[in-house]
Design an enzyme around this catalytic site. Structure first.
Site, short mmCIF file in Angstrom:
data_model
loop_
_atom_site.label_atom_id
_atom_site.label_comp_id
_atom_site.label_asym_id
_atom_site.label_seq_id
_atom_site.Cartn_x
_atom_site.Cartn_y
_atom_site.Cartn_z
N ASN A 49 0.84 -1.20 0.00
CA ASN A 49 0.00 0.00 0.00
C ASN A 49 0.88 1.25 0.00
OD1 ASN A 49 0.60 -0.85 2.69
ND2 ASN A 49 -1.11 0.30 3.53
N GLU A 51 0.39 5.22 0.61
CA GLU A 51 -0.54 6.26 1.08
C GLU A 51 -0.09 7.64 0.61
OE1 GLU A 51 -1.06 5.62 5.30
OE2 GLU A 51 -2.24 3.82 4.91
N CYS A 60 -4.12 0.62 -2.43
CA CYS A 60 -3.99 -0.63 -1.70
C CYS A 60 -2.92 -1.53 -2.31
CB CYS A 60 -5.32 -1.40 -1.73
SG CYS A 60 -6.63 -0.66 -0.76
N GLU A 62 -3.04 -4.76 -2.96
CA GLU A 62 -3.53 -5.70 -3.96
C GLU A 62 -3.64 -5.01 -5.32
OE1 GLU A 62 -4.74 -4.95 -1.02
OE2 GLU A 62 -5.95 -6.55 -0.15
N CYS A 91 -10.06 -5.27 0.78
CA CYS A 91 -11.21 -4.35 0.80
C CYS A 91 -12.11 -4.61 -0.41
CB CYS A 91 -10.72 -2.90 0.80
SG CYS A 91 -10.17 -2.30 -0.81
N CYS A 94 -10.65 -3.74 -3.88
CA CYS A 94 -9.64 -4.69 -4.37
C CYS A 94 -10.30 -5.99 -4.82
CB CYS A 94 -8.59 -4.95 -3.31
SG CYS A 94 -7.50 -3.52 -3.09
N1 THU Z 1 -5.30 -1.47 2.52
C1 THU Z 1 -4.75 -2.28 1.58
O1 THU Z 1 -3.63 -2.05 1.12
N2 THU Z 1 -5.48 -3.35 1.16
C2 THU Z 1 -6.72 -3.66 1.61
O2 THU Z 1 -7.36 -4.52 1.06
C3 THU Z 1 -7.24 -2.98 2.80
C4 THU Z 1 -6.62 -1.66 3.08
C5 THU Z 1 -4.52 -0.31 2.97
C6 THU Z 1 -5.07 1.01 2.48
C7 THU Z 1 -4.52 1.95 3.52
O3 THU Z 1 -3.21 2.32 3.15
C8 THU Z 1 -4.45 1.11 4.78
O4 THU Z 1 -4.51 -0.24 4.37
C9 THU Z 1 -5.56 1.38 5.79
O5 THU Z 1 -6.81 1.33 5.19
#
Ligand code: THU
Length: 137
Positions: A49, A51, A60, A62, A91, A94
């Site tokens: 991920n 940000e 994310c 994935e 999530c 994804c």
């Molecule tokens: N996140 C992912 O990378 N994958 C997911 O399927 C769930 C959430 C990340 C996004 C964000 O950077 C952090 O987790 C918190 O939501």
């Protein structure tokens, strides 16, 4: 199940996802996520991920991995591993993106203690909306 009960190929995916997690850029949520997918042709792509100070721009793990694969011409995902600190599942966004390219994909969800859950993308996203729902010209 435990990671050592997986096939060697799937154990490798978990290991790579865990390593990718270390590269996560998550200064805001502090929730690091790593992903590794294997294509039907046997190629592996990883993601973490990433940000942003403008929160909605967070990407994310994935989707990072899927976009890397598709942009390299490889879109058929056989399996995708996701590793988080607590074994969290992908999530909704994804799930939708994985389904778009691979409605038969297997999803492995691992934590840092070596616990793994496995589900099909169709179990994670039942009755999915997908390419099949759009009219063909
Ligand atoms: N996140 C992912 O990378 N994958 C997911 O399927 C769930 C959430 C990340 C996004 C964000 O950077 C952090 O987790 C918190 O939501």
């Amino acid at each position: 199940m435990r990671v050592d009960q997986l096939s060697k190929h799937d154990q490798e995916l978990i290991t790579l996802a865990r390593a990718a997690r270390e590269r996560a850029y998550a200064p805001y949520s502090k929730y690091k996520v790593g992903a590794a997918l294997r294509t039907r042709g046997g190629q592996v792509f990883t993601g973490c991920n990433v940000e942003n100070a403008l929160y909605p721009l967070c990407t994310c793990a994935e989707r990072t991995a899927v976009v890397k694969a598709v942009s390299e011409g490889q879109s058929e995902i056989e399996a995708v591993a996701v590793v988080t600190g607590n074994g969290g599942s992908p999530c909704g966004s994804c799930r939708q993106v994985i389904y778009e390219f691979s409605p038969t994909a297997r999803v492995l969800m691992g934590d840092l203690e070596g616990n793994v859950r496995q589900m099909l993308i169709t179990e994670l996203l039942p009755d999915a909306f997908g390419p099949q729902d759009l009219p063909i010209e």
